[in-house]
Design a protein around this motif. Sequence first.
Motif, PDB file in Angstrom:
ATOM      1  N   THR A  15       0.843  -1.206   0.000  1.00  0.00           N
ATOM      2  CA  THR A  15       0.000   0.000   0.000  1.00  0.00           C
ATOM      3  C   THR A  15       0.877   1.255   0.000  1.00  0.00           C
ATOM      4  O   THR A  15       0.607   2.229  -0.716  1.00  0.00           O
ATOM      5  CB  THR A  15      -0.946   0.000   1.209  1.00  0.00           C
ATOM      6  N   ARG A  16       1.951   1.218   0.768  1.00  0.00           N
ATOM      7  CA  ARG A  16       2.891   2.354   0.776  1.00  0.00           C
ATOM      8  C   ARG A  16       3.540   2.532  -0.598  1.00  0.00           C
ATOM      9  O   ARG A  16       3.715   3.655  -1.078  1.00  0.00           O
ATOM     10  CB  ARG A  16       3.986   2.147   1.824  1.00  0.00           C
ATOM     11  N   LEU A  58      -0.521  -4.111  -5.703  1.00  0.00           N
ATOM     12  CA  LEU A  58      -1.285  -4.828  -4.671  1.00  0.00           C
ATOM     13  C   LEU A  58      -1.521  -6.276  -5.088  1.00  0.00           C
ATOM     14  O   LEU A  58      -1.357  -7.198  -4.281  1.00  0.00           O
ATOM     15  CB  LEU A  58      -2.608  -4.094  -4.395  1.00  0.00           C
ATOM     16  N   ILE A 127     -10.438  -4.199  -3.411  1.00  0.00           N
ATOM     17  CA  ILE A 127      -9.368  -3.243  -3.765  1.00  0.00           C
ATOM     18  C   ILE A 127      -9.928  -2.130  -4.644  1.00  0.00           C
ATOM     19  O   ILE A 127     -10.488  -2.386  -5.714  1.00  0.00           O
ATOM     20  CB  ILE A 127      -8.217  -3.935  -4.539  1.00  0.00           C
ATOM     21  N   ILE A 144      -6.245   5.068  -1.377  1.00  0.00           N
ATOM     22  CA  ILE A 144      -6.046   3.699  -1.831  1.00  0.00           C
ATOM     23  C   ILE A 144      -6.767   2.828  -0.806  1.00  0.00           C
ATOM     24  O   ILE A 144      -6.418   2.849   0.375  1.00  0.00           O
ATOM     25  CB  ILE A 144      -4.537   3.383  -1.921  1.00  0.00           C
ATOM     26  N   ILE A 146      -8.387  -0.712   0.662  1.00  0.00           N
ATOM     27  CA  ILE A 146      -8.438  -2.179   0.687  1.00  0.00           C
ATOM     28  C   ILE A 146      -9.366  -2.572   1.827  1.00  0.00           C
ATOM     29  O   ILE A 146      -9.187  -2.113   2.961  1.00  0.00           O
ATOM     30  CB  ILE A 146      -7.036  -2.772   0.941  1.00  0.00           C
ATOM     31  N   GLY A 160      -4.938   4.084   2.458  1.00  0.00           N
ATOM     32  CA  GLY A 160      -3.845   5.040   2.332  1.00  0.00           C
ATOM     33  C   GLY A 160      -4.391   6.380   1.883  1.00  0.00           C
ATOM     34  O   GLY A 160      -5.063   6.467   0.858  1.00  0.00           O
ATOM     35  N   LEU A 177      -1.701   6.213   6.813  1.00  0.00           N
ATOM     36  CA  LEU A 177      -2.126   4.866   6.421  1.00  0.00           C
ATOM     37  C   LEU A 177      -2.956   4.329   7.583  1.00  0.00           C
ATOM     38  O   LEU A 177      -2.464   4.238   8.710  1.00  0.00           O
ATOM     39  CB  LEU A 177      -0.897   3.993   6.154  1.00  0.00           C
TER      40      LEU A 177
END
Length: 342
Positions: A15-16, A58, A127, A144, A146, A160, A177
């Motif tokens: 994710t980062r 991902l 996702i 982002i 999930i 994120g 995050l």
Amino acid sequence: MPLTNAQLAPIMQATRQAIDLTQRVQANYLTRLDKEDDPAQTSPEPVTIADYGAQIILGRAFEAHFPQDGILSEESGDQFLALVDTAQQTLIFDLLAEVLGERITQAQAVSWLNQGKGAMTSRMWTIDPIDGTKGFLGRRHYAIGIGILEEGMPVGALMGCPYYGEAVTDERSRGALFVVHPDLYEGVPQAFSLTDGHQRSLRVSARGAEAYRIVQSVEKAHASKGRIARVRERAGLGDARLYEMDSMEKCALVASGDADLYLRIPRTDSAWDNRVWDYAPGVALVQSAGGIVTDLDGNALDFSQGEHLPNQGMVVSNGVGGGALHGSILQAIADVLGEDDA
Ligand code: AMP
Ligand code: MG
């Protein structure tokens, strides 16, 4: 088998990396591509190479660490091949090489975009590689997202938010995050600063109606600002501070206590079909932080039907007064929707 921090670590890391990639694209390589997948929509939904790049990163991590798990994801390998020309593909593969430290092939990209699709498992992931693509294209906020569904319930999330702390809060660190799952941190949602790594637990605010901070979408097509204004008046929240922000970051704001209410009320002419990846992470974060999430009728959101989410609209509140204020907001919504039907 409980989920452990060690198991989730590679997904956090991915994710980062996805945040890193999308930030590079947003700063230097923004090009809008158009999907034409839904004839019910008046204008095509935008997508960018960053949406594909983030989902590739991902999918790669899920193939390595959760190879059996089913995934409900927004983008697909077929669409990548159909929409992204050779020059744009080369650009995203170059950027992926910088972020991942390895070159990937087109076949790997397609396979990772499709990772987990079609598998139905008791634990499912959702996702959304860039939620708020229109905001992303406008150099505004995006997320982002999930989600983790267990037996159809939205229990976990990684979210994120590269610009968290800008606009609504006065945090000095930028970006966060968010992570939550019942097996981790005793089920208490956590925020990790993207600038200094600082970790904190999330809890919704205890603010009452007189001090409410309300958030809504920026995009006029996504929610009816007029209806929301009428609901605020009826619920006695006409003087509340109102912020606009793109993406599911709005849910992170409520979960963090930085905002108190998020209203998403469709326009009367909306034919939009909701998808689980837009909602699962935010619902998991807010509920585990002590907040309440319902649709416009006061029902829980239904994540048991695959990628389609049958509910209309969303009301996300801090649940103050044991949910009494949430209830009166639902009543105000019923009144306003009733007027529009009359
Ligand atoms: P927002 O909270 O306004 O940033 O919402 C972003 C999400 O809205 C995107 O992930 C889209 O999936 C979704 N979206 C796009 N078009 C519409 C629409 N016409 N009505 C409702 N949601 C939409
Ligand atoms: Mg989205």
